[in-house]
Write a protein that holds these residues in place. Sequence first.
Motif, mmCIF file in Angstrom:
data_model
loop_
_atom_site.group_PDB
_atom_site.id
_atom_site.type_symbol
_atom_site.label_atom_id
_atom_site.label_comp_id
_atom_site.label_asym_id
_atom_site.label_seq_id
_atom_site.Cartn_x
_atom_site.Cartn_y
_atom_site.Cartn_z
ATOM 1 N N SER A 91 15.152 143.089 55.495
ATOM 2 C CA SER A 91 15.116 143.464 54.083
ATOM 3 C C SER A 91 13.847 142.947 53.420
ATOM 4 O O SER A 91 13.314 141.897 53.794
ATOM 5 C CB SER A 91 16.341 142.886 53.359
ATOM 6 N N LYS A 92 13.401 143.667 52.410
ATOM 7 C CA LYS A 92 12.351 143.158 51.548
ATOM 8 C C LYS A 92 12.921 142.002 50.732
ATOM 9 O O LYS A 92 14.108 141.949 50.429
ATOM 10 C CB LYS A 92 11.843 144.256 50.618
ATOM 11 N N ALA A 93 12.064 141.083 50.340
ATOM 12 C CA ALA A 93 12.511 139.883 49.644
ATOM 13 C C ALA A 93 13.269 140.209 48.360
ATOM 14 O O ALA A 93 14.281 139.574 48.043
ATOM 15 C CB ALA A 93 11.315 138.984 49.332
ATOM 16 N N GLU A 94 12.812 141.202 47.627
ATOM 17 C CA GLU A 94 13.441 141.516 46.337
ATOM 18 C C GLU A 94 14.814 142.170 46.479
ATOM 19 O O GLU A 94 15.559 142.279 45.491
ATOM 20 C CB GLU A 94 12.532 142.424 45.492
ATOM 21 N N ASN A 95 15.192 142.558 47.690
ATOM 22 C CA ASN A 95 16.478 143.244 47.893
ATOM 23 C C ASN A 95 17.501 142.422 48.681
ATOM 24 O O ASN A 95 18.571 142.935 49.009
ATOM 25 C CB ASN A 95 16.243 144.570 48.624
ATOM 26 N N VAL A 96 17.203 141.175 48.969
ATOM 27 C CA VAL A 96 18.058 140.422 49.902
ATOM 28 C C VAL A 96 19.480 140.221 49.390
ATOM 29 O O VAL A 96 20.450 140.210 50.172
ATOM 30 C CB VAL A 96 17.439 139.053 50.250
ATOM 31 N N ASP A 147 15.215 138.693 57.348
ATOM 32 C CA ASP A 147 13.759 138.670 57.479
ATOM 33 C C ASP A 147 13.225 140.063 57.170
ATOM 34 O O ASP A 147 13.937 141.061 57.341
ATOM 35 C CB ASP A 147 13.347 138.250 58.903
ATOM 36 N N GLY A 148 11.998 140.112 56.732
ATOM 37 C CA GLY A 148 11.379 141.401 56.457
ATOM 38 C C GLY A 148 10.732 142.027 57.669
ATOM 39 O O GLY A 148 10.288 143.181 57.617
ATOM 40 N N ARG A 149 10.686 141.271 58.788
ATOM 41 C CA ARG A 149 9.993 141.754 59.992
ATOM 42 C C ARG A 149 11.014 142.274 61.008
ATOM 43 O O ARG A 149 11.754 141.505 61.612
ATOM 44 C CB ARG A 149 9.175 140.623 60.606
ATOM 45 N N SER A 150 11.038 143.572 61.191
ATOM 46 C CA SER A 150 12.043 144.186 62.066
ATOM 47 C C SER A 150 11.848 143.829 63.534
ATOM 48 O O SER A 150 12.798 143.877 64.320
ATOM 49 C CB SER A 150 12.016 145.711 61.910
ATOM 50 N N TYR A 153 7.381 135.576 50.167
ATOM 51 C CA TYR A 153 8.769 135.946 50.502
ATOM 52 C C TYR A 153 9.720 134.828 50.068
ATOM 53 O O TYR A 153 10.721 135.073 49.390
ATOM 54 C CB TYR A 153 8.892 136.199 52.009
ATOM 55 N N ASP A 154 9.401 133.572 50.456
ATOM 56 C CA ASP A 154 10.256 132.442 50.092
ATOM 57 C C ASP A 154 10.357 132.297 48.579
ATOM 58 O O ASP A 154 11.441 132.027 48.038
ATOM 59 C CB ASP A 154 9.701 131.145 50.691
ATOM 60 N N SER A 155 9.245 132.472 47.883
ATOM 61 C CA SER A 155 9.238 132.336 46.432
ATOM 62 C C SER A 155 10.125 133.384 45.768
ATOM 63 O O SER A 155 10.919 133.074 44.869
ATOM 64 C CB SER A 155 7.801 132.461 45.911
ATOM 65 N N CYS A 156 10.020 134.601 46.235
ATOM 66 C CA CYS A 156 10.816 135.692 45.663
ATOM 67 C C CYS A 156 12.308 135.468 45.897
ATOM 68 O O CYS A 156 13.138 135.680 45.012
ATOM 69 C CB CYS A 156 10.371 137.029 46.263
ATOM 70 N N VAL A 157 12.656 135.022 47.099
ATOM 71 C CA VAL A 157 14.063 134.770 47.419
ATOM 72 C C VAL A 157 14.598 133.598 46.608
ATOM 73 O O VAL A 157 15.707 133.640 46.054
ATOM 74 C CB VAL A 157 14.235 134.502 48.930
ATOM 75 N N LEU A 158 13.828 132.517 46.517
ATOM 76 C CA LEU A 158 14.269 131.335 45.778
ATOM 77 C C LEU A 158 14.523 131.670 44.310
ATOM 78 O O LEU A 158 15.494 131.186 43.709
ATOM 79 C CB LEU A 158 13.232 130.218 45.899
ATOM 80 N N LYS A 159 13.681 132.488 43.720
ATOM 81 C CA LYS A 159 13.858 132.882 42.325
ATOM 82 C C LYS A 159 15.209 133.571 42.115
ATOM 83 O O LYS A 159 15.866 133.365 41.089
ATOM 84 C CB LYS A 159 12.713 133.798 41.889
ATOM 85 N N GLN A 160 15.649 134.363 43.101
ATOM 86 C CA GLN A 160 16.928 135.055 42.995
ATOM 87 C C GLN A 160 18.111 134.126 43.257
ATOM 88 O O GLN A 160 19.195 134.308 42.697
ATOM 89 C CB GLN A 160 16.966 136.214 43.994
ATOM 90 N N LEU A 161 17.881 133.115 44.094
ATOM 91 C CA LEU A 161 18.979 132.228 44.487
ATOM 92 C C LEU A 161 19.302 131.163 43.438
ATOM 93 O O LEU A 161 20.461 130.779 43.277
ATOM 94 C CB LEU A 161 18.645 131.540 45.810
#
Length: 385
Positions: free
Chosen positions: A254-259, A234-237, A280-288
């Motif tokens: 972590s930031k979404a682009e660095n997961v 998650d991006g929220r500490s 956040y979900d969109s950015c992660v899904l694009k990488q996955l």
Amino acid sequence: MKELKDIVTAFDIAEKNGLQTALATVVHVEGSSYRRAGARMLITENGQLTGAISGGCLEGDALRKARLVMAQSKPMLVTYDTTDDDDAKFGVGLGCNGIIHILIEPVFTAKKDNPIQLFKKFLSRREPVVLITLFTMNDKQAAQPGTCLLLNKDKQITGKFPDEAITTDLLSDAMDVLQHGNSVTKTYLYGDKFTCFIELMQPAVSLVIFGAGNDAIPLVQIASVLGWQIYIVDGRSNYAIPERFPQAQKIITSKAENVLEHIVIDERTVIILMTHNYNYDSCVLKQLLPLKPSYIGVLGPQKRLQKILDEFAQNGEKTSPELLENVFGPAGLDIGSENADEIALSIIAEMQAVLKTRTGTSLRYKTIIHNRMPQQIIQQPMLKQ
């Protein structure tokens, strides 16, 4: 996997307390039974049981026989035949209408490659292996070699065969099981007649949860009961903290682009996107998507996921049917879930179904629950004169 870890932990405690132990393994099943071949139970001399070989029907009798095995320091093959409708005469009341063969072997702590050491070897690395257990059903008074060897994909062997004559065929069959993913039982006729349970053992499921909100808590709790390895991202500490997720193996902020810098994805990895943050979900899904994990679940309505995919297409991102094959949105099976606990249950159930290549159909509609392959016989080759 969890059962195996529990057995190893129980053995270490027993060894520390100076207690003898025996391992009971379901090595072959004919017909119907509560547990399949590969089910295990550790038994200590003081009667502690860890794991299970049935629904509770066989454990008492197995305890009695395990004490005999420990006293005699000799493995024993026990057969429970419940094909007779009146199985109460066996004193176990199974009602399963099957024949269950259980190997009970003493665990010798001084033996370098005893079964527990083989389990520890498997658990120490995240890779599939084949575990080989040898026994003989035609002569129960004969020597029962037991759990004897571990083989990995690099053909590294831990342990040894009691009969070198079968080594070539057995190793070939073991590699076939490792490559194609189905445990088998075979009988080899090489002088002595050995039946071999060649068992594929898979590493624990790795569950990566993107989102550390309150609805992730029951998901972690259920996955923990199953023995899955759990990672929270998650991006929220202030949300992604150990106090909220004590069962998680790792918590990542972590930031979404660095997961992807923080997680490892393999064929036993399942993923759920539940940050409730669209970007956040969109950015992660694009990488996955290009990595094609076994399961990617997306929380929320279908139109939310479709909007993300439409944006991918507009931006030139690949969204082929092949890439989307393992994307499930809305995530979960249709079990009428309303609250966070029920939704977590439906998601975990869908993940399990996907991993086992099942549809989640009610068992009442199935005529066969477990497809048990018939035993295969490998004959000794004829020698040329």
